[in-house]
Design an enzyme around this catalytic site. Structure first.
Site, PDB file in Angstrom:
ATOM      1  N   ILE A 155       0.829  -1.209   0.000  1.00 43.42           N
ATOM      2  CA  ILE A 155       0.000   0.000   0.000  1.00 43.42           C
ATOM      3  C   ILE A 155       0.864   1.260   0.000  1.00 43.42           C
ATOM      4  O   ILE A 155       0.612   2.190  -0.774  1.00 43.42           O
ATOM      5  CB  ILE A 155      -0.974  -0.016   1.211  1.00 43.42           C
ATOM      6  CG1 ILE A 155      -1.948  -1.193   1.083  1.00 43.42           C
ATOM      7  CG2 ILE A 155      -1.740   1.300   1.302  1.00 43.42           C
ATOM      8  CD1 ILE A 155      -2.768  -1.486   2.322  1.00 43.42           C
ATOM      9  N   THR A 232      -4.308   5.108   7.668  1.00 38.67           N
ATOM     10  CA  THR A 232      -5.186   4.057   7.133  1.00 38.67           C
ATOM     11  C   THR A 232      -4.620   2.685   7.503  1.00 38.67           C
ATOM     12  O   THR A 232      -5.003   1.687   6.904  1.00 38.67           O
ATOM     13  CB  THR A 232      -5.315   4.145   5.598  1.00 38.67           C
ATOM     14  OG1 THR A 232      -4.005   4.063   5.025  1.00 38.67           O
ATOM     15  CG2 THR A 232      -6.000   5.420   5.141  1.00 38.67           C
ATOM     16  N   SER A 233      -3.701   2.638   8.499  1.00 37.86           N
ATOM     17  CA  SER A 233      -3.085   1.337   8.815  1.00 37.86           C
ATOM     18  C   SER A 233      -3.865   0.640   9.938  1.00 37.86           C
ATOM     19  O   SER A 233      -4.806  -0.102   9.650  1.00 37.86           O
ATOM     20  CB  SER A 233      -1.603   1.508   9.147  1.00 37.86           C
ATOM     21  OG  SER A 233      -1.423   2.331  10.285  1.00 37.86           O
ATOM     22  N   ARG A 234      -3.510   0.899  11.166  1.00 39.94           N
ATOM     23  CA  ARG A 234      -4.263   0.381  12.301  1.00 39.94           C
ATOM     24  C   ARG A 234      -4.310   1.479  13.359  1.00 39.94           C
ATOM     25  O   ARG A 234      -3.343   2.219  13.552  1.00 39.94           O
ATOM     26  CB  ARG A 234      -3.609  -0.877  12.891  1.00 39.94           C
ATOM     27  CG  ARG A 234      -3.811  -2.144  12.055  1.00 39.94           C
ATOM     28  CD  ARG A 234      -5.254  -2.641  12.076  1.00 39.94           C
ATOM     29  NE  ARG A 234      -5.449  -3.875  11.315  1.00 39.94           N
ATOM     30  CZ  ARG A 234      -5.825  -3.915  10.036  1.00 39.94           C
ATOM     31  NH1 ARG A 234      -6.061  -2.799   9.372  1.00 39.94           N
ATOM     32  NH2 ARG A 234      -6.002  -5.074   9.429  1.00 39.94           N
ATOM     33  N   ASP A 258      -8.806   6.462   9.095  1.00 38.21           N
ATOM     34  CA  ASP A 258      -9.761   5.433   8.683  1.00 38.21           C
ATOM     35  C   ASP A 258      -9.836   4.343   9.749  1.00 38.21           C
ATOM     36  O   ASP A 258     -10.638   3.421   9.633  1.00 38.21           O
ATOM     37  CB  ASP A 258      -9.303   4.829   7.348  1.00 38.21           C
ATOM     38  CG  ASP A 258     -10.312   3.840   6.783  1.00 38.21           C
ATOM     39  OD1 ASP A 258     -11.498   4.220   6.662  1.00 38.21           O
ATOM     40  OD2 ASP A 258      -9.929   2.689   6.491  1.00 38.21           O
ATOM     41  N   GLU A 263     -11.813   1.153  17.728  1.00 33.48           N
ATOM     42  CA  GLU A 263     -12.858   1.098  16.703  1.00 33.48           C
ATOM     43  C   GLU A 263     -13.771  -0.122  16.825  1.00 33.48           C
ATOM     44  O   GLU A 263     -14.911  -0.097  16.361  1.00 33.48           O
ATOM     45  CB  GLU A 263     -12.240   1.117  15.296  1.00 33.48           C
ATOM     46  CG  GLU A 263     -11.469  -0.150  14.930  1.00 33.48           C
ATOM     47  CD  GLU A 263     -10.909  -0.111  13.518  1.00 33.48           C
ATOM     48  OE1 GLU A 263     -10.293   0.891  13.149  1.00 33.48           O
ATOM     49  OE2 GLU A 263     -11.088  -1.115  12.793  1.00 33.48           O
ATOM     50  N   HIS A 295     -13.134   2.608   8.762  1.00 33.82           N
ATOM     51  CA  HIS A 295     -12.379   1.466   8.227  1.00 33.82           C
ATOM     52  C   HIS A 295     -12.951   1.032   6.869  1.00 33.82           C
ATOM     53  O   HIS A 295     -13.311  -0.125   6.669  1.00 33.82           O
ATOM     54  CB  HIS A 295     -12.385   0.288   9.216  1.00 33.82           C
ATOM     55  CG  HIS A 295     -11.161  -0.567   9.105  1.00 33.82           C
ATOM     56  ND1 HIS A 295     -10.441  -1.012  10.176  1.00 33.82           N
ATOM     57  CD2 HIS A 295     -10.501  -1.053   8.010  1.00 33.82           C
ATOM     58  CE1 HIS A 295      -9.411  -1.741   9.772  1.00 33.82           C
ATOM     59  NE2 HIS A 295      -9.435  -1.784   8.456  1.00 33.82           N
TER      60      HIS A 295
HETATM   61  P1  NAD Z   1       2.746  -4.886   3.666  1.00 32.21           P
HETATM   62  O1  NAD Z   1       3.068  -6.036   4.571  1.00 32.21           O
HETATM   63  O2  NAD Z   1       2.846  -5.066   2.186  1.00 32.21           O
HETATM   64  O3  NAD Z   1       3.687  -3.634   4.051  1.00 32.21           O
HETATM   65  C1  NAD Z   1       3.924  -3.222   5.363  1.00 32.21           C
HETATM   66  C2  NAD Z   1       5.264  -2.497   5.364  1.00 32.21           C
HETATM   67  O4  NAD Z   1       5.461  -1.941   6.656  1.00 32.21           O
HETATM   68  C3  NAD Z   1       6.459  -3.432   5.069  1.00 32.21           C
HETATM   69  O5  NAD Z   1       7.271  -2.894   4.040  1.00 32.21           O
HETATM   70  C4  NAD Z   1       7.189  -3.465   6.403  1.00 32.21           C
HETATM   71  O6  NAD Z   1       8.607  -3.621   6.254  1.00 32.21           O
HETATM   72  C5  NAD Z   1       6.824  -2.104   6.976  1.00 32.21           C
HETATM   73  N1  NAD Z   1       7.066  -2.005   8.402  1.00 32.21           N
HETATM   74  C6  NAD Z   1       7.090  -2.992   9.333  1.00 32.21           C
HETATM   75  N2  NAD Z   1       7.433  -2.484  10.535  1.00 32.21           N
HETATM   76  C7  NAD Z   1       7.621  -1.157  10.351  1.00 32.21           C
HETATM   77  C8  NAD Z   1       8.002  -0.097  11.206  1.00 32.21           C
HETATM   78  N3  NAD Z   1       8.303  -0.317  12.497  1.00 32.21           N
HETATM   79  N4  NAD Z   1       8.087   1.149  10.683  1.00 32.21           N
HETATM   80  C9  NAD Z   1       7.842   1.387   9.372  1.00 32.21           C
HETATM   81  N5  NAD Z   1       7.497   0.405   8.508  1.00 32.21           N
HETATM   82  C10 NAD Z   1       7.371  -0.843   9.000  1.00 32.21           C
HETATM   83  O7  NAD Z   1       1.301  -4.414   4.106  1.00 32.21           O
HETATM   84  P2  NAD Z   1       0.271  -3.529   3.260  1.00 32.21           P
HETATM   85  O8  NAD Z   1      -0.581  -4.425   2.440  1.00 32.21           O
HETATM   86  O9  NAD Z   1       1.004  -2.409   2.597  1.00 32.21           O
HETATM   87  O10 NAD Z   1      -0.647  -2.959   4.425  1.00 32.21           O
HETATM   88  C11 NAD Z   1      -0.121  -2.076   5.424  1.00 32.21           C
HETATM   89  C12 NAD Z   1      -1.084  -2.021   6.584  1.00 32.21           C
HETATM   90  O11 NAD Z   1      -2.284  -1.372   6.157  1.00 32.21           O
HETATM   91  C13 NAD Z   1      -1.568  -3.408   7.053  1.00 32.21           C
HETATM   92  O12 NAD Z   1      -0.693  -3.967   8.009  1.00 32.21           O
HETATM   93  C14 NAD Z   1      -2.912  -3.115   7.656  1.00 32.21           C
HETATM   94  O13 NAD Z   1      -2.742  -2.858   9.037  1.00 32.21           O
HETATM   95  C15 NAD Z   1      -3.347  -1.830   6.957  1.00 32.21           C
HETATM   96  N6  NAD Z   1      -4.523  -2.013   6.093  1.00 32.21           N
HETATM   97  C16 NAD Z   1      -5.601  -1.221   6.300  1.00 32.21           C
HETATM   98  C17 NAD Z   1      -6.720  -1.336   5.490  1.00 32.21           C
HETATM   99  C18 NAD Z   1      -7.916  -0.437   5.649  1.00 32.21           C
HETATM  100  O14 NAD Z   1      -8.990  -0.728   5.095  1.00 32.21           O
HETATM  101  N7  NAD Z   1      -7.800   0.663   6.368  1.00 32.21           N
HETATM  102  C19 NAD Z   1      -6.747  -2.304   4.478  1.00 32.21           C
HETATM  103  C20 NAD Z   1      -5.606  -3.089   4.289  1.00 32.21           C
HETATM  104  C21 NAD Z   1      -4.494  -2.942   5.102  1.00 32.21           C
END
Ligand code: NAD
Length: 330
Positions: A155, A232-234, A258, A263, A295
């Site tokens: 993402i 938009t992560s967690r 988001d 939540e 979300h």
């Molecule tokens: P991904 O696993 O492809 O990428 C996550 C990245 O974060 C990796 O490159 C990893 O090295 C990096 N990372 C790990 N620890 C870290 C740190 N301490 N500091 C900085 N970077 C770090 O995951 P993704 O598919 O890109 O998704 C990212 C996050 O988005 C997911 O973990 C999930 O929590 C969230 N997400 C949210 C929604 C939503 O609807 N809001 C949907 C999908 C995913």
């Protein structure tokens, strides 16, 4: 395979219903969230399908295991809600959907940025009241601004690519930098450099012990005055109380979220007749420069189709060979 499908919504039934035509699974849609009080509903089901706010702690996993559950299929990418050590001890395999549509979340991220910056949410509300005044609606050009991306996986990298189209300077921090970002002109820097230089900070890392409260009073203090933070992560990547303090002082100029650390009590439900008893969430909702979505960043037809297919394929793989490439936690 018989699957107990927790936290089901009408759209889940639609997309999983369509995808299940390609498989021989038997899905039972359950409306409750999975937690210690509802885990018994899965008795006799070898598989459970769960979502982001279902609880899969040790107690729940023990109940599932006693009831014969061997597999947990997460219909999401994040797995922070699962006690993976307990799952391993109990012999429960956990699978997830590592990637479905990174565009869905990356594009929603941009939507939050543009809406907050250009105050489109406020303009829409005003114009419905026949108020065509522009007072207070000044935004800024994204062109030439510096965007700090924390986490450059699927993402984060997709978001970086989108932002190149706006002529932004792109900084990123990731303990494992994504080489796909190099050709986009993304410069990997330390977290402190990212905090100090970014006009907009967007969070795309998973929730882990290292990232919990990554945005806290100390790190907020390192940011530019008036910074925009997008999450938009967690939810728990941000210490929400610290963000409120930052908003009150003006150190945070805009906050788009988001996800929210509490939540699970609210999101995905219609609570329009209820009193919100979470004073932190209620306070957040009072700021004109805070934008909250429930979300929904993943919520596109393409993403839902891919999520349904991969979730069911994961269980088919486990049923046939006991193995699945999308297993988490070994
Ligand atoms: P991904 O696993 O492809 O990428 C996550 C990245 O974060 C990796 O490159 C990893 O090295 C990096 N990372 C790990 N620890 C870290 C740190 N301490 N500091 C900085 N970077 C770090 O995951 P993704 O598919 O890109 O998704 C990212 C996050 O988005 C997911 O973990 C999930 O929590 C969230 N997400 C949210 C929604 C939503 O609807 N809001 C949907 C999908 C995913």
């Amino acid at each position: 395979m018989k699957i107990a499908f927790y936290s089901s919504k009408p759209y889940d039934r639609q997309y999983f219903g369509e995808a299940s035509q390609d498989f021989r699974h038997d899905l039972t849609y359950l409306e409750p969230r999975l937690d210690a009080t509802t885990a018994l509903l899965a008795e006799g089901y070898p598989a459970v399908c769960a979502f982001v706010n279902d609880t899969l702690d040790k107690e729940v996993l023990q109940t599932l295991s006693k009831g014969g559950t061997k597999y947990v299929s997460l219909r999401c990418a994040g797995f922070n809600n699962v006690d993976l050590d307990a799952a391993r001890e109990l012999g429960i395999k956990v699978v997830r959907v590592p990637a479905y549509s990174p565009y869905s979340v990356a594009e929603h991220t941009l939507g939050l940025i543009l809406t907050l910056n250009r105050k489109i949410h406020r303009a829409h509300a005003r114009i419905r009241e026949h108020n065509f005044s522009l007072n207070g609606l000044v935004g800024f050009d994204l062109h030439g601004r510096t965007i700090g991306i924390i986490g450059t996986g699927e993402i984060g990298a997709t978001f970086a690519k989108i932002m190149t189209g706006f002529g932004c300077t792109l900084l990123a921090y990731d303990p494992k930098p994504n080489p796909a970002c190099d050709s986009l002109g993304v410069k990997f820097v330390t977290l402190d450099e990212l905090f100090a230089q970014s006009d907009i900070i967007s969070l795309h890392c998973p929730l882990t012990p290292q990232t919990k409260y990554l945005i806290n009073p100390e790190t907020i203090g390192k940011m530019k005055h008036g910074v925009m933070i997008i999450n938009t992560s967690r939810g728990a990547v941000i210490d929400t109380r610290a963000a409120i303090d930052g908003l009150k002082s003006g150190q945070i100029g805009y906050l788009g979220i988001d996800v929210y650390e509490e939540e699970g009590h609210f999101f995905f439900q219609d609570l329009s007749d209820e009193v919100i008893d979470d004073d932190v969430l209620a306070r957040l909702m009072t700021f004109p420069n805070v934008l909250i979505t429930g979300h929904q960043a993943f919520f596109t037809a393409e993403a839902l189709t891919a999520i349904a297919h991969t979730s069911l394929q994961n269980l088919a793989d486990l049923e046939i060979s006991g193995q699945c490439a999308n297993t988490v936690g070994g």
